[in-house]
Write an enzyme that holds these catalytic residues in place. Structure first.
Site, PDB file in Angstrom:
ATOM      1  N   GLU A 541       0.626  -1.277  -0.110  1.00 53.32           N
ATOM      2  CA  GLU A 541       0.086   0.141  -0.324  1.00 53.32           C
ATOM      3  C   GLU A 541       1.287   1.233   0.339  1.00 53.32           C
ATOM      4  O   GLU A 541       0.133   2.328  -1.086  1.00 53.32           O
ATOM      5  CB  GLU A 541      -1.438  -0.027   1.639  1.00 53.32           C
ATOM      6  CG  GLU A 541      -2.017  -1.399   1.047  1.00 53.32           C
ATOM      7  CD  GLU A 541      -2.585  -1.215   0.085  1.00 53.32           C
ATOM      8  OE1 GLU A 541      -3.058  -0.221  -0.404  1.00 53.32           O
ATOM      9  OE2 GLU A 541      -3.113  -2.499  -0.382  1.00 53.32           O
ATOM     10  N   HIS A 672     -13.621  -7.165  -5.770  1.00 51.27           N
ATOM     11  CA  HIS A 672     -12.834  -6.109  -6.152  1.00 51.27           C
ATOM     12  C   HIS A 672     -13.183  -6.332  -7.982  1.00 51.27           C
ATOM     13  O   HIS A 672     -13.337  -4.416  -8.076  1.00 51.27           O
ATOM     14  CB  HIS A 672     -11.157  -7.247  -6.761  1.00 51.27           C
ATOM     15  CG  HIS A 672     -10.500  -6.993  -6.079  1.00 51.27           C
ATOM     16  ND1 HIS A 672     -10.264  -7.634  -4.466  1.00 51.27           N
ATOM     17  CD2 HIS A 672      -9.530  -6.251  -6.107  1.00 51.27           C
ATOM     18  CE1 HIS A 672      -8.907  -7.167  -4.083  1.00 51.27           C
ATOM     19  NE2 HIS A 672      -8.160  -6.433  -4.640  1.00 51.27           N
ATOM     20  N   GLY A 677     -12.385  -1.357  -8.694  1.00 51.00           N
ATOM     21  CA  GLY A 677     -12.628  -0.884  -9.709  1.00 51.00           C
ATOM     22  C   GLY A 677     -11.859  -2.209 -10.539  1.00 51.00           C
ATOM     23  O   GLY A 677     -11.359  -1.383 -11.393  1.00 51.00           O
TER      24      GLY A 677
END
Length: 762
Positions: A541, A672, A677
């Site tokens: 991340e 997901h 997206g």
């Protein structure tokens, strides 16, 4: 475009998130991705940052004096924002933006200051306001918030459609594109013009009459269905609790997991709960569920949890099956309205890959992994047999993770639990920040208190360059809170870098990011002690956040992660994961939280050796998700005799050595692709992993122990992949960094799947 994680879907469903895929053995876990905005919002400076890009009308301002969504503040007011503010706040923003859009359409001219700058302000204002609400819902969900979002979301979508379908704006971009002016624009500006034309087409600018009405109705319904889908997953995850009072039932469960389970029981009113004697509460959120599958000797408990987890949100009031069917039907109809054969074909318009090249890559990786995966499964069965376990002759899905852990411990002498004390969150973050300093020449300082937060565990940091100037900020929300926070891990943007939105006296507005994880919370007075997988997730991340924060693009529409093709967006995140295996990085982090003792060299070598353990099986899981996603969005015809479960089963038989159970309904929690997206885009993880492994191999080639070479290569990575944002085509950016086109060799090598050239016999 879209957002990271969850990321960039075609068209203006402007909220996707960048998320991390757990390479856990179930796609229900891999589906635990929120879709927050990966769409670059814009950037700022402390205290001067205009959180709202435009002043409100006096009347609106007067009635909304106390609404945090309508107040000018440097950072979103997460400390005071409540559900009651959402409808009046978003309506106030929309009313203002309607006026601004009206003004833009009346006065539009095919020039940057009279077209792109006012457009950027409108887009940004909505992204920031809605992104704030959307984020709060992802990390602090409540019935009141759900109701408010449900009420005002259609008005937000209606405005996005009006903006996306604006003919005056479209015509102005077309004029720029066709005029000599186009040749005088910077590369980033040309990319903006081309992207706007593409996006307008995908937003239905070319539709009229009934087709346009239908298209808009579909977009509204899709947004509502996605929201419902993820609410169902959260609720289904939340409503399962297993109270255990008999110690024998959780034999094998490690101390950390027992402590978490006892802490849950204590929080539910079992005041006398202790890690040693219980009672314990097991739930379906990852930090609770995964240790049971990995370590509980109780085969029946593993089976119960596995079956419950893989059938979440597939029955009763929370059944996502009809929602999936409806989403697929509407996506297909929408694609056909725009003149495409199916949703996958439409999605690829804004990607690096084509449907053919995406399938080709998946097939190449499948072939490279298949034989090895068969062998890995046989090894598991053989090992279980040697231990005299019944699973040896009858290896089931709920046994695979358990026996994989046992085999890994036996083969590499690695015990994940014994490693945890060496990975305390404060040390991991220090090591990660040290690495960022070394590679990219930045300093990261705690800045808690500078920006309001939504929970006491949330941290706030500022990023400075070597001259000491602040260049970005980010929030970090590390721990699992299953009652209110969605699962998975993601990065999202709060504000994006922008010249147009610079506060007075500053050259640009600085970028601000969200980093959200769901790792094991601290127990008692100990810090959060992490699994190695959780360490990798934080690095992942942070890679996304770096691309957002270290951008040098001043054009807000292509700064940071904005405007980056979806299948390239996972490059920096997956690139950062490689550093978890870098000797000096890992040994710099891995110090025992009590004694300060460093992880032994021998243990480091074992971790590296174990990196490719079951790599082929994990590769095939991801290929299975990606293939099922592409099939559902290309070949599958909703409403026919074939069901979504038939498609998934067919793909599983082609890609998995041990296919799911007939009653498996993991697809019902695959966030997901149905609420993120990544629809027709899950292959992006593998596509970008080819790029990221190859990018990391540049550091290997120049020598990972050569400090000067690492610094130089790091600077080049920062100046290309992290700096250029969406202002240059990703393949060109990659070639700027690597000096050539990408190759799959590095990924196969890192996964231990590269077939060596045949030895010459002689």
């Amino acid at each position: 475009g879209g957002h990271l994680c969850e990321m960039a879907g075609a068209a203006a469903a402007h909220h996707h998130i960048l998320s991390r895929v757990p390479s856990s053995v179930f796609w229900s876990a891999a589906a635990a991705a929120p879709r927050v905005s990966a769409r670059p919002l814009f950037a700022q400076r402390p205290l001067a940052i205009r959180f709202r890009a435009m002043s409100l009308t006096v009347e609106a301002a007067a009635s909304n004096v106390t609404n945090p969504l309508l107040q000018s503040s440097p950072f979103p007011r997460f400390d005071v924002l409540e559900a009651k503010h959402v409808c009046p706040g978003i309506r106030g923003v929309l009313k203002n933006l309607e006026e601004e859009l009206d003004k833009l359409e009346k006065n539009v001219q095919p020039s940057w200051p009279c077209l792109v700058e006012p457009l950027e302000k409108i887009v940004d204002c909505l992204l920031v306001a809605w992104g704030t609400v959307h984020h709060l819902k992802a990390v602090k969900d409540s019935n009141e918030l759900r109701t408010a979002v449900e009420e005002v979301q259609p008005e937000k979508v209606a405005f996005e459609l009006k903006l996306g379908q604006s003919k005056p704006i479209y015509e102005a971009f077309k004029t720029i594109h066709e005029s000599p002016v186009f040749g005088t624009l910077t590369e980033a500006q040309r990319r903006i013009v081309e992207a706007q034309l593409k996006e307008a087409t995908l937003n239905g600018v070319g539709l009229d009459g009934d087709a346009k009405v239908r298209f808009n109705a579909i977009r509204q319904e899709l947004e509502q269905l996605s929201t419902k889908f993820s609410e169902h997953v959260l609720d289904a995850t939340k409503c399962f609790e297993r109270i255990i009072t008999d110690k024998k039932e959780i034999e094998g469960l490690p101390a950390t997991a027992r402590a978490v389970a006892a802490q849950k029981a204590a929080a539910k009113g079992h005041d006398n709960a202790t890690p040693e004697n219980g009672p314990w509460i097991i739930t379906l959120d990852f930090p609770s569920y995964m240790p049971v599958l990995q370590h509980a000797c109780n085969r029946a408990l593993r089976e119960e949890l596995y079956k419950t987890h893989t059938t979440r949100a597939s029955a009763g009031d929370l059944d996502n099956t009809p929602i999936i069917n409806k989403i697929l039907q509407l996506r297909l109809e929408k694609a056909e309205l725009l003149g495409y054969k199916n949703h996958a074909e439409l999605s690829m318009i804004v990607r690096m890959a084509t449907l053919e090249s995406a399938k080709e890559l998946l097939e190449k990786l499948r072939k490279a992994s298949w034989e090895q995966s068969l062998k890995e499964f046989e090894d598991l069965k053989t090992f279980a047999k040697e231990q005299g376990a019944p699973e040896g002759g009858d290896m089931q899905l709920w046994d695979v993770v358990f026996w994989s852990e046992r085999l890994r411990e036996a083969k590499y002498n690695i015990n994940e639990e014994e490693l945890r004390p060496y990975f305390s969150l404060p040390r991991v973050m220090d090591g990660l920040f040290g690495l960022a300093n070394n590679l990219f020449g930045i300093d990261i300082d705690a800045a808690d208190g500078l920006a309001p937060v939504w929970h006491k565990d949330v941290r706030f940091f500022k990023v400075k360059d070597l001259a000491g100037e602040t260049i970005a900020y980010f929030y970090f929300d590390p721990y699992s809170r299953p009652s209110e926070k969605r699962g998975g891990a993601w990065m999202d943007e709060v504000l994006g870098r922008s010249r147009v939105l610079a506060p007075s006296g500053s050259r640009v507005r600085l970028p601000v990011a969200h980093m959200v994880c769901n790792q094991t919370p601290p127990v008692g007075d100990k810090p959060s002690l992490m699994t190695f997988r959780e360490v990798e997730t934080v690095f992942h991340e942070f890679g996304h956040a770096l691309q957002h924060m270290l951008t040098r693009q001043d054009e807000g529409l292509v700064a940071g992660i904005r405007g980056v093709e979806w299948d390239a967006v996972e490059l920096p995140s997956q690139f950062m994961e490689n550093w978890c295996y870098h000797r000096s990085t890992l040994l710099g982090i891995a110090k025992h939280f009590e004694t300060g003792e460093t992880l032994s060299e021998e243990m480091y070598q074992r971790l590296v050796a174990a990196r490719t353990f079951r790599a082929a099986s994990l590769m095939l899981r991801q290929i299975y998700f990606a293939s099922a996603d592409l099939e559902l969005h290309s070949r599958f015809k909703p409403g026919g005799s074939e069901t979504i479960f038939d498609v998934v089963t067919t793909e599983a038989e082609r890609t998995l050595v041990l296919p799911p159970l007939p009653e498996d309904r993991s697809i019902c929690s695959f966030e997901h692709i149905f609420a993120g997206g990544y629809s027709a885009g899950y292959y992006s993880y593998k596509w970008a992993e080819v790029l990221s492994a190859d990018a990391f191999s540049a550091f290997e080639d120049s020598g990972l122990d050569n400090k000067q070479a690492v610094k130089e290569t790091g600077k080049k990575f920062r100046d290309t992949i992290l700096a250029l944002g969406g202002g240059k085509a990703p393949l060109e950016v990659f070639k700027d960094f690597r000096g050539r086109e990408p190759s799959t060799d590095a990924l196969l090598k890192h996964s231990g799947l590269l077939r060596p050239a045949a030895a010459v016999v002689g």
